[in-house]
Write a protein that holds these residues in place. Structure first.
Motif, mmCIF file in Angstrom:
data_model
loop_
_atom_site.group_PDB
_atom_site.id
_atom_site.type_symbol
_atom_site.label_atom_id
_atom_site.label_comp_id
_atom_site.label_asym_id
_atom_site.label_seq_id
_atom_site.Cartn_x
_atom_site.Cartn_y
_atom_site.Cartn_z
ATOM 1 N N PRO A 67 0.822 -1.224 0.000
ATOM 2 C CA PRO A 67 0.000 0.000 0.000
ATOM 3 C C PRO A 67 0.852 1.268 0.000
ATOM 4 N N ALA A 68 2.048 1.204 0.608
ATOM 5 C CA ALA A 68 2.862 2.415 0.778
ATOM 6 C C ALA A 68 3.162 3.092 -0.554
ATOM 7 N N GLU A 69 3.485 2.295 -1.573
ATOM 8 C CA GLU A 69 3.833 2.887 -2.879
ATOM 9 C C GLU A 69 2.689 3.749 -3.376
ATOM 10 N N HIS A 70 1.465 3.262 -3.228
ATOM 11 C CA HIS A 70 0.284 3.999 -3.723
ATOM 12 C C HIS A 70 -0.013 5.207 -2.828
ATOM 13 N N ILE A 71 0.210 5.023 -1.536
ATOM 14 C CA ILE A 71 -0.049 6.131 -0.601
ATOM 15 C C ILE A 71 0.876 7.309 -0.914
ATOM 16 N N PHE A 72 2.166 7.017 -1.099
ATOM 17 C CA PHE A 72 3.109 8.117 -1.302
ATOM 18 C C PHE A 72 3.010 8.697 -2.700
ATOM 19 N N ALA A 73 2.634 7.867 -3.674
ATOM 20 C CA ALA A 73 2.354 8.425 -5.013
ATOM 21 C C ALA A 73 1.172 9.390 -4.904
ATOM 22 N N GLY A 74 0.172 8.993 -4.104
ATOM 23 C CA GLY A 74 -0.997 9.856 -3.887
ATOM 24 C C GLY A 74 -0.622 11.138 -3.166
ATOM 25 N N MET A 75 0.274 10.996 -2.190
ATOM 26 C CA MET A 75 0.700 12.200 -1.443
ATOM 27 C C MET A 75 1.454 13.164 -2.354
ATOM 28 N N ARG A 76 2.348 12.625 -3.178
ATOM 29 C CA ARG A 76 3.125 13.492 -4.065
ATOM 30 C C ARG A 76 2.206 14.190 -5.059
ATOM 31 N N ALA A 77 1.222 13.442 -5.560
ATOM 32 C CA ALA A 77 0.271 14.036 -6.511
ATOM 33 C C ALA A 77 -0.522 15.146 -5.823
ATOM 34 N N ALA A 78 -0.900 14.898 -4.579
ATOM 35 C CA ALA A 78 -1.676 15.908 -3.855
ATOM 36 C C ALA A 78 -0.846 17.172 -3.614
ATOM 37 N N LEU A 79 0.455 16.978 -3.294
ATOM 38 C CA LEU A 79 1.314 18.141 -3.048
ATOM 39 C C LEU A 79 1.600 18.905 -4.335
ATOM 40 N N ALA A 80 1.815 18.151 -5.437
ATOM 41 C CA ALA A 80 2.190 18.793 -6.696
ATOM 42 C C ALA A 80 0.988 19.394 -7.409
ATOM 43 N N LEU A 81 -0.106 18.655 -7.432
ATOM 44 C CA LEU A 81 -1.259 19.079 -8.239
ATOM 45 C C LEU A 81 -2.368 19.709 -7.410
ATOM 46 N N GLN A 82 -2.184 19.659 -6.096
ATOM 47 C CA GLN A 82 -3.192 20.229 -5.196
ATOM 48 C C GLN A 82 -4.557 19.563 -5.345
ATOM 49 N N ARG A 83 -4.575 18.302 -5.740
ATOM 50 C CA ARG A 83 -5.849 17.589 -5.777
ATOM 51 C C ARG A 83 -5.600 16.110 -5.443
ATOM 52 N N PRO A 84 -6.601 15.484 -4.795
ATOM 53 C CA PRO A 84 -6.404 14.101 -4.355
ATOM 54 C C PRO A 84 -6.256 13.132 -5.528
ATOM 55 N N ALA A 85 -5.431 12.116 -5.326
ATOM 56 C CA ALA A 85 -5.281 11.054 -6.325
ATOM 57 C C ALA A 85 -6.118 9.875 -5.844
ATOM 58 N N TRP A 86 -7.404 9.910 -6.189
ATOM 59 C CA TRP A 86 -8.331 8.921 -5.626
ATOM 60 C C TRP A 86 -7.991 7.495 -6.043
ATOM 61 N N ALA A 87 -7.524 7.340 -7.290
ATOM 62 C CA ALA A 87 -7.209 5.983 -7.763
ATOM 63 C C ALA A 87 -6.100 5.363 -6.909
ATOM 64 N N GLN A 88 -5.079 6.183 -6.611
ATOM 65 C CA GLN A 88 -3.963 5.683 -5.800
ATOM 66 C C GLN A 88 -4.437 5.330 -4.383
ATOM 67 N N LEU A 89 -5.276 6.215 -3.844
ATOM 68 C CA LEU A 89 -5.774 5.953 -2.487
ATOM 69 C C LEU A 89 -6.651 4.708 -2.436
ATOM 70 N N GLY A 90 -7.478 4.555 -3.468
ATOM 71 C CA GLY A 90 -8.343 3.371 -3.546
ATOM 72 C C GLY A 90 -7.517 2.095 -3.614
ATOM 73 N N ALA A 91 -6.448 2.134 -4.434
ATOM 74 C CA ALA A 91 -5.574 0.958 -4.568
ATOM 75 C C ALA A 91 -4.905 0.644 -3.228
ATOM 76 N N ALA A 92 -4.458 1.709 -2.549
ATOM 77 C CA ALA A 92 -3.797 1.507 -1.245
ATOM 78 C C ALA A 92 -4.773 0.884 -0.244
ATOM 79 N N PHE A 93 -5.979 1.392 -0.241
ATOM 80 C CA PHE A 93 -6.970 0.888 0.711
ATOM 81 C C PHE A 93 -7.302 -0.581 0.423
ATOM 82 N N ALA A 94 -7.489 -0.902 -0.882
ATOM 83 C CA ALA A 94 -7.798 -2.294 -1.265
ATOM 84 C C ALA A 94 -6.656 -3.228 -0.861
ATOM 85 N N LEU A 95 -5.421 -2.791 -1.113
ATOM 86 C CA LEU A 95 -4.259 -3.624 -0.731
ATOM 87 C C LEU A 95 -4.186 -3.794 0.789
ATOM 88 N N ASN A 96 -4.489 -2.720 1.496
ATOM 89 C CA ASN A 96 -4.479 -2.827 2.966
ATOM 90 C C ASN A 96 -5.502 -3.837 3.463
#
Lengths: 250, 269
Positions: free
Chosen positions: B211-240
């Motif tokens: 899950p960590a890979e998807h979480i941090f990809a989501g975090m970087r996207a949120a910091l860079a683009l100022q919008r949530p990366a829902w697909a990444q978060l969904g993948a992280a949650f499913a893997l968790n």
């Protein structure tokens, strides 16, 4: 007393560790208000038996009904009305006596907990060191705290593994007296494993002599002493340990 | 008292036992915040150096580094918090009393999770404050998404902890080194500070399964683009969810095996 009223019914208990048979077909029952003693040398199967009665060790065969609950399927209902004390299992050393009693009061869902702790403090004279860390107590004080913990839920079935091991005679006598009083007032059943024969003679109504995981003899302390023609239970124990139960009977 | 209330009280009882340890011990409290703060200082100054040397896009990299440090510590602290509390029971020879009390195994786990959450939040507070004071990095600027990122990281820390406890059941206290090393060992493939493309091809499936890979990809996207990366978060949650189910099954199997072999009695030896 009817067997269905027994606090503890053990039938055909067997436990193997690889090729070693630690407990080999033990059966007995324990009525409320009675005390049964498990006697035997090191490795006879006492602690293994107690561990199975408490549900932390699964038997290979046999059944245990404690306070009407099958330990194999419904152990938590029984454990709420049981308790246990052993010098080989410690209480958290960095917690104070009061904190320890509070922890176990919560774990056993004791109603009116502070009131119950107050009663135990009076009963076991814990007041002088109630707010001292458990790790800083003397052996005698630790034993009193352990006994207070074991009685915090006013158990109907109490399992004690060598409750007075390494205590001076005065403290050991104090512990035995408290156990007698508790049983008299509560009607609890007590199972006691001990190497102290005087203790077993004093506290136990019945004794199970264990050897190599089997009950090799049983009876009241007086019966056993008479049957083996010995002066006391210690001599009976030595006779069985050295020559076996059959030899003694011959 | 209802069954739920009884269960909640037992869970609180064990949490209280562990929280008492911190109430009176400043070294324990200090230890909670020590590593997150140290990590933050190292990576924070690294990020500042990079930003000073190469202003512009590297500024975003600096923010990602500091955000990565703070959030990865959530997973690390969550895992260590659970396993350390369990080890505390072994070290104090108290497990025998716990296991013969009416506390159910799932209540034991929930107690340890509760303690780890308190530990992680208290331990991360100084680092979060320092990040704001020293590097002008406000982790709360991520917004409500931060809650979802942290939830995922707590979940990841917790299933790792369940696996470590299962190993403790299996191998006894000799496996206690894993309490500190398991999560740290996953850091290279967790993609905390870099995207998955930085890894060699053969290692990418391993990272993608965490899950960590998807979480941090989501975090970087949120910091860079100022919008949530829902697909990444969904993948992280499913893997968790999948990893949690695996960890629960392994824990249940090892707990039962420990009851069969007697390991619950001799776990500290």
């Amino acid at each position: 007393m009817c067997r269905c009223m027994d606090a503890l019914i053990v039938t055909g208990l067997v436990k193997r560790f690889d090729a070693v048979i630690a407990v080999d077909g033990i059966s007995f029952s324990l009525a409320p208000g009675r005390t049964i003693g498990l006697l035997g040398g090191n490795g006879a199967g006492k602690t293994t038996t107690i561990s199975m009665l408490l549900g932390i060790l699964l038997p290979d065969q046999g059944s245990i009904i404690a306070l009407g609950h099958d330990i194999a399927h419904d152990r938590f209902a029984a454990l709420a009305r049981m308790n246990y004390s052993s010098p080989y299992v410690a209480l958290p050393m960095r917690l104070t006596v009061a904190e320890n009693l509070r922890v176990y009061g919560h774990l056993y869902n004791v109603p009116k907990l502070e009131q119950r702790i107050g009663a135990l403090v009076d009963e076991f004279n814990l007041g002088d060191f109630l707010h001292r860390r458990a790790g800083a107590l003397s052996a005698g004080q630790k034993t009193r705290v352990a006994l207070a913990k074991a009685l915090i839920n006013q158990p109907d079935l109490l399992l004690l593994d060598e409750p007075t091991a390494s205590l001076d005679p005065d403290t050991a006598d104090y512990v035995r007296t408290r156990l007698e009083i508790y049983q008299r007032t509560s009607g609890a059943a007590i199972l006691l494993a001990s190497h102290n024969m005087a203790e077993v003679e004093r506290l136990c109504n019945d004794v199970l002599m264990l050897q190599s995981g089997r009950i090799v003899d049983r009876g009241t302390p007086a019966d056993l002493i008479a049957r083996y023609g010995r002066a006391d239970l210690e001599d009976v124990f030595l006779q069985i340990a050295r020559f076996g139960a059959q030899g003694a009977c011959a | 008292m209802s069954r739920f209330a009884q269960s909640a009280r037992r869970i609180w009882g064990l949490m209280y036992r562990h929280l008492c340890l911190y109430r009176k011990s400043w070294p324990r409290l200090l230890e909670l915040g020590y590593w997150p703060t140290l990590e933050l200082l190292i990576w924070g100054f690294t990020a500042r150096f990079l930003s000073n040397e190469h202003p512009g896009p590297v500024l975003a990299i600096g923010a990602a580094l500091i955000g990565g440090v703070l959030l990865w510590e959530v997973a690390l602290r969550a895992q260590i918090g659970v396993t350390l509390s369990f080890l505390e029971e072994i070290w104090s020879r108290n497990l025998g009393h716990v296991f013969v009390s009416p506390l159910r195994p799932y209540e034991l786990i929930l107690s340890l999770l509760g303690v780890s959450m308190v530990r992680a939040l208290v331990g991360l507070a100084p680092a979060t404050l320092l990040a704001a004071l020293l590097y002008h990095f406000n982790v709360f600027a991520i917004g409500p998404l931060l809650i979802l990122l942290m939830l995922n990281l707590f979940l990841m820390g917790w299933w790792m902890a369940l696996l470590v406890i299962s190993l403790l059941f299996r191998y006894g206290a000799s496996a206690e080194a894993l309490a500190w090393t398991l999560a740290f060992g996953l850091t290279p493939v967790a993609c905390v500070f870099y995207p998955i493309t930085a890894l060699p091809n053969w290692l990418r499936p391993v990272a993608a399964a965490l899950p960590a890979e998807h979480i941090f990809a989501g975090m970087r996207a949120a910091l860079a683009l100022q919008r949530p990366a829902w697909a990444q978060l969904g993948a992280a949650f499913a893997l968790n969810i999948v990893w949690t189910l695996i960890a629960v099954l392994v824990f249940a199997a090892q707990f039962r095996a420990a009851r069969r072999t007697g390991a619950l009695i001799s776990i500290g030896e």
